[in-house]
Design an enzyme around this catalytic site. Sequence first.
Site, PDB file in Angstrom:
ATOM      1  N   ASP A  43       0.838  -1.207   0.000  1.00 51.06           N
ATOM      2  CA  ASP A  43       0.000   0.000   0.000  1.00 51.06           C
ATOM      3  C   ASP A  43       0.871   1.253   0.000  1.00 51.06           C
ATOM      4  OD1 ASP A  43       0.875  -0.247   2.597  1.00 51.06           O
ATOM      5  OD2 ASP A  43      -1.110  -0.136   3.532  1.00 51.06           O
ATOM      6  N   SER A  44       2.199   1.047   0.073  1.00 49.56           N
ATOM      7  CA  SER A  44       3.141   2.153  -0.129  1.00 49.56           C
ATOM      8  C   SER A  44       2.967   2.750  -1.519  1.00 49.56           C
ATOM      9  CB  SER A  44       4.584   1.660   0.059  1.00 49.56           C
ATOM     10  OG  SER A  44       4.830   0.524  -0.750  1.00 49.56           O
ATOM     11  N   ASP A  82      -1.159  -5.927  -0.368  1.00 55.19           N
ATOM     12  CA  ASP A  82      -1.559  -5.382   0.934  1.00 55.19           C
ATOM     13  C   ASP A  82      -3.074  -5.218   1.028  1.00 55.19           C
ATOM     14  OD1 ASP A  82       0.285  -4.859   2.975  1.00 55.19           O
ATOM     15  OD2 ASP A  82       1.194  -3.235   1.816  1.00 55.19           O
ATOM     16  N   LYS A 111      -1.318  -9.329   2.660  1.00 53.39           N
ATOM     17  CA  LYS A 111      -0.601  -8.926   3.870  1.00 53.39           C
ATOM     18  C   LYS A 111      -1.520  -8.039   4.706  1.00 53.39           C
ATOM     19  CE  LYS A 111       3.093  -6.041   3.707  1.00 53.39           C
ATOM     20  NZ  LYS A 111       2.592  -4.840   4.403  1.00 53.39           N
ATOM     21  N   GLU A 113      -1.633  -5.718   8.333  1.00 54.34           N
ATOM     22  CA  GLU A 113      -0.817  -5.114   9.387  1.00 54.34           C
ATOM     23  C   GLU A 113      -1.401  -5.359  10.771  1.00 54.34           C
ATOM     24  OE1 GLU A 113       0.074  -0.971   8.767  1.00 54.34           O
ATOM     25  OE2 GLU A 113       0.893  -1.336   6.761  1.00 54.34           O
ATOM     26  N   GLU A 180       9.124  -4.526  10.493  1.00 58.34           N
ATOM     27  CA  GLU A 180       9.573  -3.236   9.946  1.00 58.34           C
ATOM     28  C   GLU A 180      10.115  -2.332  11.045  1.00 58.34           C
ATOM     29  OE1 GLU A 180       6.886  -1.480   7.151  1.00 58.34           O
ATOM     30  OE2 GLU A 180       8.031   0.404   7.052  1.00 58.34           O
TER      31      GLU A 180
HETATM   32  O1  KIV Z   1       3.574  -1.196   1.659  1.00 60.51           O
HETATM   33  C1  KIV Z   1       4.734  -1.643   1.633  1.00 60.51           C
HETATM   34  O2  KIV Z   1       5.524  -1.373   0.704  1.00 60.51           O
HETATM   35  C2  KIV Z   1       5.157  -2.497   2.724  1.00 60.51           C
HETATM   36  C3  KIV Z   1       6.596  -2.906   2.771  1.00 60.51           C
HETATM   37  C4  KIV Z   1       7.484  -1.768   3.048  1.00 60.51           C
HETATM   38  C5  KIV Z   1       6.818  -4.027   3.704  1.00 60.51           C
HETATM   39  O3  KIV Z   1       4.372  -2.841   3.538  1.00 60.51           O
END
Ligand code: KIV
Length: 262
Positions: A43-44, A82, A111, A113, A180
């Site tokens: 989600d980055s 994510d 993924k 969190e 992280e």
């Molecule tokens: O969103 C992302 O890129 C991440 C990674 C930095 C692990 O969660």
Amino acid sequence: MKTVESFLSYKEDSKKITIVTCYDFWSAQIIDNSNVDAVLIGDSTAMVMHGYETTINADIDMMILHTAAVSKGIKQKFIISDLPFLSHLKGRNQLVESVDKIFKAGANAIKIEGAENTLNDIEYLVKSGIPVMGHLGMTPQSVHQFGGFKLQGNNENKANHIIEDAKKLQDAGCFSIVLEMIPSELSKIITQNLNIPTIGIGAGKYTSGQVLVLQDLLGVNKDFNPKFLRKYLDGYKLIKDALNDYDKDVKMKNFPSTEESY
Ligand code: KIV
């Protein structure tokens, strides 16, 4: 690497796992032909591709769009996407709907969190056949609770909390956990305590593998220089120089040449 089993066998064989983020078709094609093991549609993308300050602006439509683009370019790697901000708090039906859409867009795993409000949902999804990767430490969706992108687990209480959470995520069925921005000694303990692999970003060398944001490792943002980042390319300079060469060639009437014309 194509399956959840590969993650577990890498851990058993003490073989390091590499993951990079990927948000688009063209870089997916390059990554697919590299030695990197798996891709994460993080989600980055909200920050890296859309210019937002945090990952909170990533929503399900954004994640589906990028997952669909990446999956068209990835043939040989495991694809993790994510689950965006608050997805698990919108009720079970909506959670299932979101996961369904992300999987239909091409993800092989999601993924999620944290381990506070998520354990029941993770357990439910895993039992339903959805591979889930956990994420602890500096979980960016909680950036406002942390008061910034800061090192986590840096006192005994907080460290113990993360150790317990990691165990809970493993028990809930996660096949792997991202750690992280936590001290390396803490990630060493967590990695030793678990049967599933840990994937670090800013978590030192003892994790079972590493993940980096593609654009960070390619050095395209000259102003992003956290301690944990190693840039493998001066992408900012290379891209800028290429653009300036193109501009110069056109203005000097050197491009296109006769060979480049019909
Ligand atoms: O969103 C992302 O890129 C991440 C990674 C930095 C692990 O969660």
